[in-house]
Design a protein around this motif. Structure first.
Motif, short mmCIF file in Angstrom:
data_model
loop_
_atom_site.label_atom_id
_atom_site.label_comp_id
_atom_site.label_asym_id
_atom_site.label_seq_id
_atom_site.Cartn_x
_atom_site.Cartn_y
_atom_site.Cartn_z
N THR A 44 0.82 -1.20 0.00
CA THR A 44 0.00 0.00 0.00
C THR A 44 0.86 1.25 0.00
O THR A 44 0.61 2.19 -0.75
N SER B 10 2.29 -4.57 -6.45
CA SER B 10 1.49 -3.35 -6.39
C SER B 10 1.09 -2.90 -7.79
O SER B 10 -0.07 -2.54 -8.03
N PHE C 156 -4.23 3.76 -6.47
CA PHE C 156 -5.02 3.50 -5.28
C PHE C 156 -5.32 4.80 -4.54
O PHE C 156 -4.49 5.70 -4.48
N TYR D 283 -6.60 2.30 1.57
CA TYR D 283 -6.46 0.90 1.95
C TYR D 283 -7.03 0.73 3.35
O TYR D 283 -6.84 1.58 4.21
N TYR E 227 -8.36 -7.50 3.25
CA TYR E 227 -7.88 -6.13 3.05
C TYR E 227 -8.71 -5.53 1.92
O TYR E 227 -9.00 -6.20 0.93
N PHE F 14 -8.89 -2.47 -0.87
CA PHE F 14 -8.19 -1.42 -1.60
C PHE F 14 -9.23 -0.65 -2.40
O PHE F 14 -10.09 -1.25 -3.04
#
Length: 78
Positions: A9, A41, A54, A57, A64, A66
Motif C-alpha cells: 500500500t 502493487s 489507489f 487501503y 484487506y 483497496f
C-alpha cells in the motif's frame, strides 16, 4: 502477510518513486524484495484499478480492502 500488504500500500501511494530510488533510500536494501513488492502493487493497480492508482487501503477482520482512485474497490483475503 500483513506487513507485506501494508508495504504494498505504501509503495502504491508513492507512485512517483521508481524501484531503484526506493531501494537506494533504504538502509541495506534487498533489491529483490523491493522489486517484488512494487511488481505486485503494479499488478494490482493494472488489474483492478486500470492503472489509475489507489486512493485508500483498509484492513478488515478477514480481508484487506483497496479503493481505486475512480471509486472501484476490491478485497484480498488475509
Amino acid at each position: 502477510m500483513k506487513k507485506i500488504l501494508i508495504s504494498l500500500t505504501a509503495a502504491a501511494l508513492m507512485a512517483g518513486c521508481s524501484s531503484i530510488e526506493t531501494a537506494e533510500s533504504m538502509p541495506n536494501p534487498d533489491q529483490r524484495v523491493v522489486d517484488s513488492r512494487l511488481n505486485i502493487s503494479s499488478d494490482l493497480n493494472a488489474t483492478y484499478c486500470e492503472g489509475k492508482g489507489f486512493e485508500k487501503y483498509m484492513e478488515r477482520e478477514k480481508y484487506y480492502t483497496f479503493t481505486c482512485k475512480d471509486g472501484a474497490f476490491f478485497n484480498i483475503a488475509k
